[in-house]
Design a protein around this motif. Structure first.
Motif, PDB file in Angstrom:
ATOM      1  N   ALA A 133      -1.538  -0.717   8.266  1.00  0.00           N
ATOM      2  CA  ALA A 133      -0.279  -0.622   9.014  1.00  0.00           C
ATOM      3  C   ALA A 133       0.185   0.824   9.121  1.00  0.00           C
ATOM      4  CB  ALA A 133       0.788  -1.477   8.331  1.00  0.00           C
ATOM      5  N   HIS A 134       0.030   1.586   8.048  1.00  0.00           N
ATOM      6  CA  HIS A 134       0.467   2.987   8.046  1.00  0.00           C
ATOM      7  C   HIS A 134      -0.346   3.815   9.033  1.00  0.00           C
ATOM      8  CE1 HIS A 134       2.414   6.523   6.395  1.00  0.00           C
ATOM      9  NE2 HIS A 134       1.238   7.099   6.235  1.00  0.00           N
ATOM     10  N   VAL A 135      -1.651   3.613   9.031  1.00  0.00           N
ATOM     11  CA  VAL A 135      -2.517   4.350   9.966  1.00  0.00           C
ATOM     12  C   VAL A 135      -2.193   3.962  11.410  1.00  0.00           C
ATOM     13  CG1 VAL A 135      -4.912   4.624  10.739  1.00  0.00           C
ATOM     14  CG2 VAL A 135      -4.366   4.714   8.294  1.00  0.00           C
ATOM     15  N   ALA A 136      -1.962   2.672  11.647  1.00  0.00           N
ATOM     16  CA  ALA A 136      -1.654   2.207  13.008  1.00  0.00           C
ATOM     17  C   ALA A 136      -0.345   2.800  13.518  1.00  0.00           C
ATOM     18  CB  ALA A 136      -1.581   0.683  13.033  1.00  0.00           C
ATOM     19  N   ALA A 137       0.583   3.084  12.602  1.00  0.00           N
ATOM     20  CA  ALA A 137       1.897   3.587  13.008  1.00  0.00           C
ATOM     21  C   ALA A 137       1.932   5.100  13.207  1.00  0.00           C
ATOM     22  CB  ALA A 137       2.940   3.187  11.963  1.00  0.00           C
ATOM     23  N   HIS A 138       0.872   5.788  12.780  1.00  0.00           N
ATOM     24  CA  HIS A 138       0.874   7.253  12.868  1.00  0.00           C
ATOM     25  C   HIS A 138      -0.454   7.733  13.464  1.00  0.00           C
ATOM     26  CE1 HIS A 138       3.736   6.234   9.639  1.00  0.00           C
ATOM     27  NE2 HIS A 138       4.444   7.233  10.142  1.00  0.00           N
ATOM     28  N   GLU A 139      -0.369   8.240  14.681  1.00  0.00           N
ATOM     29  CA  GLU A 139      -1.559   8.597  15.444  1.00  0.00           C
ATOM     30  C   GLU A 139      -2.445   9.606  14.724  1.00  0.00           C
ATOM     31  OE1 GLU A 139      -2.642  10.754  19.728  1.00  0.00           O
ATOM     32  OE2 GLU A 139      -0.565  10.288  19.195  1.00  0.00           O
ATOM     33  N   HIS A 140      -1.846  10.541  14.008  1.00  0.00           N
ATOM     34  CA  HIS A 140      -2.619  11.634  13.419  1.00  0.00           C
ATOM     35  C   HIS A 140      -2.984  11.387  11.955  1.00  0.00           C
ATOM     36  CE1 HIS A 140      -2.047  14.093  17.003  1.00  0.00           C
ATOM     37  NE2 HIS A 140      -0.806  13.658  17.012  1.00  0.00           N
ATOM     38  N   VAL A 141      -2.732  10.197  11.449  1.00  0.00           N
ATOM     39  CA  VAL A 141      -3.164   9.833  10.098  1.00  0.00           C
ATOM     40  C   VAL A 141      -4.449   9.022  10.215  1.00  0.00           C
ATOM     41  CG1 VAL A 141      -2.598   8.508   8.039  1.00  0.00           C
ATOM     42  CG2 VAL A 141      -0.832   9.882   9.152  1.00  0.00           C
ATOM     43  N   VAL A 142      -5.486   9.481   9.539  1.00  0.00           N
ATOM     44  CA  VAL A 142      -6.794   8.826   9.610  1.00  0.00           C
ATOM     45  C   VAL A 142      -7.098   8.178   8.259  1.00  0.00           C
ATOM     46  CG1 VAL A 142      -9.259   9.148   9.999  1.00  0.00           C
ATOM     47  CG2 VAL A 142      -7.606  10.504  11.300  1.00  0.00           C
ATOM     48  N   ARG A 143      -7.483   6.931   8.294  1.00  0.00           N
ATOM     49  CA  ARG A 143      -7.805   6.238   7.049  1.00  0.00           C
ATOM     50  C   ARG A 143      -9.110   6.778   6.481  1.00  0.00           C
ATOM     51  NH1 ARG A 143      -8.069  -0.330   6.086  1.00  0.00           N
ATOM     52  NH2 ARG A 143      -8.052  -0.258   3.799  1.00  0.00           N
ATOM     53  N   GLN A 144      -9.148   6.971   5.162  1.00  0.00           N
ATOM     54  CA  GLN A 144     -10.322   7.492   4.463  1.00  0.00           C
ATOM     55  C   GLN A 144     -10.743   6.470   3.407  1.00  0.00           C
ATOM     56  OE1 GLN A 144     -10.021  11.762   3.398  1.00  0.00           O
ATOM     57  NE2 GLN A 144      -8.036  11.720   4.434  1.00  0.00           N
ATOM     58  N   PRO A 145     -11.599   5.524   3.778  1.00  0.00           N
ATOM     59  CA  PRO A 145     -11.964   4.446   2.855  1.00  0.00           C
ATOM     60  C   PRO A 145     -12.508   4.935   1.517  1.00  0.00           C
ATOM     61  CG  PRO A 145     -12.714   3.951   5.079  1.00  0.00           C
ATOM     62  CD  PRO A 145     -12.222   5.367   5.098  1.00  0.00           C
ATOM     63  N   ALA A 146     -13.212   6.064   1.515  1.00  0.00           N
ATOM     64  CA  ALA A 146     -13.791   6.556   0.257  1.00  0.00           C
ATOM     65  C   ALA A 146     -12.710   6.859  -0.767  1.00  0.00           C
ATOM     66  CB  ALA A 146     -14.624   7.810   0.516  1.00  0.00           C
ATOM     67  N   ARG A 147     -11.520   7.253  -0.324  1.00  0.00           N
ATOM     68  CA  ARG A 147     -10.442   7.580  -1.241  1.00  0.00           C
ATOM     69  C   ARG A 147      -9.772   6.326  -1.814  1.00  0.00           C
ATOM     70  NH1 ARG A 147      -8.764  12.721  -1.433  1.00  0.00           N
ATOM     71  NH2 ARG A 147      -6.761  12.013  -2.223  1.00  0.00           N
ATOM     72  N   GLU A 148     -10.125   5.176  -1.287  1.00  0.00           N
ATOM     73  CA  GLU A 148      -9.566   3.920  -1.789  1.00  0.00           C
ATOM     74  C   GLU A 148     -10.510   3.241  -2.782  1.00  0.00           C
ATOM     75  OE1 GLU A 148      -8.727   1.523   1.609  1.00  0.00           O
ATOM     76  OE2 GLU A 148      -7.562   3.084   2.625  1.00  0.00           O
ATOM     77  N   GLN A 149     -11.679   3.834  -2.976  1.00  0.00           N
ATOM     78  CA  GLN A 149     -12.689   3.204  -3.821  1.00  0.00           C
ATOM     79  C   GLN A 149     -12.670   3.800  -5.234  1.00  0.00           C
ATOM     80  OE1 GLN A 149     -14.198   0.643  -2.631  1.00  0.00           O
ATOM     81  NE2 GLN A 149     -13.492   0.949  -0.528  1.00  0.00           N
TER      82      GLN A 149
END
Length: 382
Positions: free
Chosen positions: A361-377
């Protein structure tokens, strides 16, 4: 080619993975040591007798981690330093000095790399001792409290142990506190330290190469979503050495006349505003871990100020919210590893999914924020 901390990010991630794996292994060792015989009336007595086995298991993990991490960091630093030098070669390629620099050979064991490796080893050495002490202290605390808790509170020994394990998993192994008083998870602290030292190696390789061929000025990029530490240095020219503080210097123009014109005229010069020295800017926070800025050669009279990168609808605080969400995801994945039964495991997995939804939801709400899955692991899940 500009140089930035991003040039060494993949190297830092590989080393940080060692710590993440070790963190999960340590949580599982503690969990298994507690759950064994937990329904026995002699559980507390058995736990006190087994503390030596627990110490041995923890020290085996921490010793292997220290050896592997120090070796991997030394290798990563040499690679990062070399990448920084190659970036300088690419930047200077159009000039005669670029060919001169390309012809030089610098061994991976350059003094700068050795100093950084030794500094990293010294900075993290106390961390390994703290790991063993933290786990043993927690083990003693849990067994002493849980032994008679059911009579006093109605909470079972298993429930009391699980609560303590959950709190431990929330904080992360060691609960390391740095010189600024900030508390870190083991894997997060290690990643920060490795990212910082490998980024420094890449930048040092770049500026050392430039200094070798007489280049003394660089310019900082204008990065999107900059933090307050870096903002004062954006787009500014810095001297590789010299005194701190802003000043104006007069230096030769990069492009000089040739032929007869050159023979009868003095070299053209240009005034350059220098915001300070690179060591000064770095000491003030430029190129901190996760910094988005890069550094390029400044050619007097040729290089122009970098353009702004507007990010409408997104702020630096939005990127920090993303970091907080990532920490929550990692926290509940550690809680899953610490789960002593299916109920605790199911609860942790539900929390992981909840925070993953928050990340989307956070990434969808902010165009310039990119999700980084590796940082969630964490650990072996990555």
């Amino acid at each position: 080619m500009a140089v930035s901390p991003a040039l060494a990010e993949d190297l830092a991630a590989a080393v940080a993975m060692l710590y993440a794996d070790a963190e999960i292994a340590l949580i599982e060792i503690l969990r298994d040591a507690l759950v064994q015989g937990i329904d026995s009336p002699r559980w507390a007595e058995l736990k006190l007798r087994s503390i030596g086995d627990l110490r041995e298991a923890v020290e085996t993990v921490t010793t292997a981690l220290q050896d592997d991490a120090n070796g991997a960091v030394a290798e990563a630093l040499a690679t990062a330093y070399g990448r920084g030098r190659q970036a300088a070669v690419a930047e200077l390629g159009a000039l005669d000095i670029g060919r001169e620099l390309h012809a030089r050979r610098i061994l991976p064991g350059a003094p700068a790399v050795d100093r950084l490796a030794a500094s990293y080893a010294a900075d993290t050495r106390p961390l390994y001792q703290r790991i063993t002490r933290a786990i043993l202290d927690l083990f003693r605390s849990i067994t002493s409290r849980a032994a008679g808790t059911q009579l006093l509170t109605g909470i079972t020994r298993r429930q009391a142990s699980q609560r303590a394990l959950d709190e431990f998993a929330r904080r992360g192994v060691a609960g390391f506190v740095d010189s600024a008083g900030r508390s870190w998870e083991l894997a997060a602290y290690a990643e920060m330290a490795v990212r910082s030292v490998t980024a420094r190696a890449a930048i040092d390789g770049h500026i050392d190469a430039m200094a070798e061929v007489g280049q003394g000025l660089v310019i900082v990029s204008n990065a999107p979503l900059e933090c307050p530490l870096c903002r004062p240095w954006e787009g500014e020219v810095l001297a590789l050495s010299g005194p701190p503080g802003p000043r104006t210097v007069r230096t030769e123009h990069t492009v000089q006349p040739t032929g007869l014109r050159a023979a009868f005229r003095p070299p053209a010069t240009v005034a350059v505003h220098v915001a300070g020295s690179l060591p000064e800017a770095r000491a003030a926070g430029l190129f901190h871990p996760n910094c988005r800025h890069s550094l390029s050669l400044y050619l007097p009279g040729v290089t122009t100020r970098p353009p702004d990168h507007p990010t409408p609808g997104t702020t630096y605080e939005d990127t920090q919210r993303q970091r907080a969400i990532e920490r929550h995801i990692r926290r509940w994945k550690r809680a899953e590893a610490a789960a002593m039964d299916d109920a605790a495991r199911t609860k942790a997995r539900a929390k992981v999914r909840e925070w993953q939804a928050a990340a989307r939801a956070h990434v969808a709400a902010h165009e310039h924020v990119v999700r980084q899955p590796a940082r969630e692991q964490i650990g072996r899940a990555r």
